[in-house]
Design a protein around this motif. Structure first.
Motif, PDB file in Angstrom:
ATOM      1  N   LYS A  29      79.084 143.798 -17.058  1.00  0.00           N
ATOM      2  CA  LYS A  29      77.965 143.197 -16.328  1.00  0.00           C
ATOM      3  C   LYS A  29      78.401 142.873 -14.901  1.00  0.00           C
ATOM      4  CE  LYS A  29      75.693 140.799 -20.152  1.00  0.00           C
ATOM      5  NZ  LYS A  29      75.295 139.453 -20.596  1.00  0.00           N
ATOM      6  N   ASN A  30      77.427 142.794 -14.024  1.00  0.00           N
ATOM      7  CA  ASN A  30      77.705 142.340 -12.657  1.00  0.00           C
ATOM      8  C   ASN A  30      78.042 140.856 -12.696  1.00  0.00           C
ATOM      9  OD1 ASN A  30      77.090 144.879 -11.508  1.00  0.00           O
ATOM     10  ND2 ASN A  30      74.912 144.400 -11.559  1.00  0.00           N
ATOM     11  N   MET A  31      78.685 140.380 -11.648  1.00  0.00           N
ATOM     12  CA  MET A  31      79.088 138.972 -11.611  1.00  0.00           C
ATOM     13  C   MET A  31      77.897 138.019 -11.691  1.00  0.00           C
ATOM     14  SD  MET A  31      82.242 139.114 -11.885  1.00  0.00           S
ATOM     15  CE  MET A  31      82.723 137.418 -11.674  1.00  0.00           C
ATOM     16  N   ASN A  32      76.712 138.473 -11.272  1.00  0.00           N
ATOM     17  CA  ASN A  32      75.516 137.619 -11.350  1.00  0.00           C
ATOM     18  C   ASN A  32      74.789 137.806 -12.681  1.00  0.00           C
ATOM     19  OD1 ASN A  32      74.297 140.092 -11.057  1.00  0.00           O
ATOM     20  ND2 ASN A  32      73.198 139.572  -9.183  1.00  0.00           N
ATOM     21  N   THR A  38      73.659 140.503 -14.099  1.00  0.00           N
ATOM     22  CA  THR A  38      72.695 141.595 -14.190  1.00  0.00           C
ATOM     23  C   THR A  38      73.391 142.849 -14.741  1.00  0.00           C
ATOM     24  OG1 THR A  38      73.107 142.290 -11.903  1.00  0.00           O
ATOM     25  CG2 THR A  38      71.303 140.716 -12.267  1.00  0.00           C
ATOM     26  N   GLY A  74      74.149 146.742 -14.302  1.00  0.00           N
ATOM     27  CA  GLY A  74      74.216 147.812 -13.323  1.00  0.00           C
ATOM     28  C   GLY A  74      74.443 149.161 -13.995  1.00  0.00           C
ATOM     29  N   ARG A 108      77.156 150.992 -14.544  1.00  0.00           N
ATOM     30  CA  ARG A 108      78.279 151.093 -15.485  1.00  0.00           C
ATOM     31  C   ARG A 108      77.943 150.417 -16.815  1.00  0.00           C
ATOM     32  NH1 ARG A 108      79.873 155.213 -15.418  1.00  0.00           N
ATOM     33  NH2 ARG A 108      81.160 154.563 -17.143  1.00  0.00           N
ATOM     34  N   ARG A 134      83.725 141.600 -17.853  1.00  0.00           N
ATOM     35  CA  ARG A 134      83.924 141.346 -16.425  1.00  0.00           C
ATOM     36  C   ARG A 134      85.367 140.961 -16.135  1.00  0.00           C
ATOM     37  NH1 ARG A 134      78.586 137.748 -15.445  1.00  0.00           N
ATOM     38  NH2 ARG A 134      78.782 137.569 -17.685  1.00  0.00           N
TER      39      ARG A 134
END
Length: 141
Positions: free
Chosen positions: A63-66, A68, A70, A72, A97
């Motif tokens: 996951k993205n750091m926020n 969400t 993406g 990948r 992450r």
């Protein structure tokens, strides 16, 4: 039965396997794949699954750091679905992450050469993904 942890990239998949008790993760190998040409190394996953008596899979979910999702993470979702369809076994997505960067820092601190790091980084990330999952399950027992 054991759990297989997978760190899925565009060119490689790092593989880790749990011990029989589900306490520890050990790196097994890195499978070469070609995501662009839809060659996902499923044949090798099948061989490892049979030889290690794997009952379920844990796929790294970047996951993205926020928080969400993406491209990948979407690729990991597709890989997890391919595993479910092919093997009809449980597949869990595990938030990964920073595992690759943590694995790289660990290898650097162990003074592993850049060339060797490149060869084992995905396998190390798979170990970290699987160990995180196993630790979370031991808290539920």
């Amino acid at each position: 039965m054991r759990v297989m942890g997978l760190d899925v990239g565009t060119k490689t998949v790092g593989v880790a396997i749990s011990d029989a008790f589900g306490w520890t993760a050990q790196g097994i190998e890195t499978i070469k794949i070609d995501e662009a040409n839809e060659k996902f190394g499923i044949e090798r996953v099948a061989e490892l699954m049979k030889s290690h008596e794997v009952s379920s899979f844990v796929v790294g979910y970047p996951k993205n750091m926020n928080n969400t999702i993406g491209p990948r993470a979407e690729a990991s979702e597709r890989y997890a679905e391919l595993l479910r369809e092919t093997f009809e076994k449980p597949v869990f997505l595990w938030d990964e992450r920073l595992t690759t960067s943590a694995a790289e820092k660990m290898l650097i601190s162990a003074d592993v050469s850049r060339k060797k790091r490149k060869q084992v980084i995905d396998k190390m990330a798979a170990v970290m993904i699987l160990q995180g999952y196993l630790d979370s399950q031991s808290n539920k027992r």
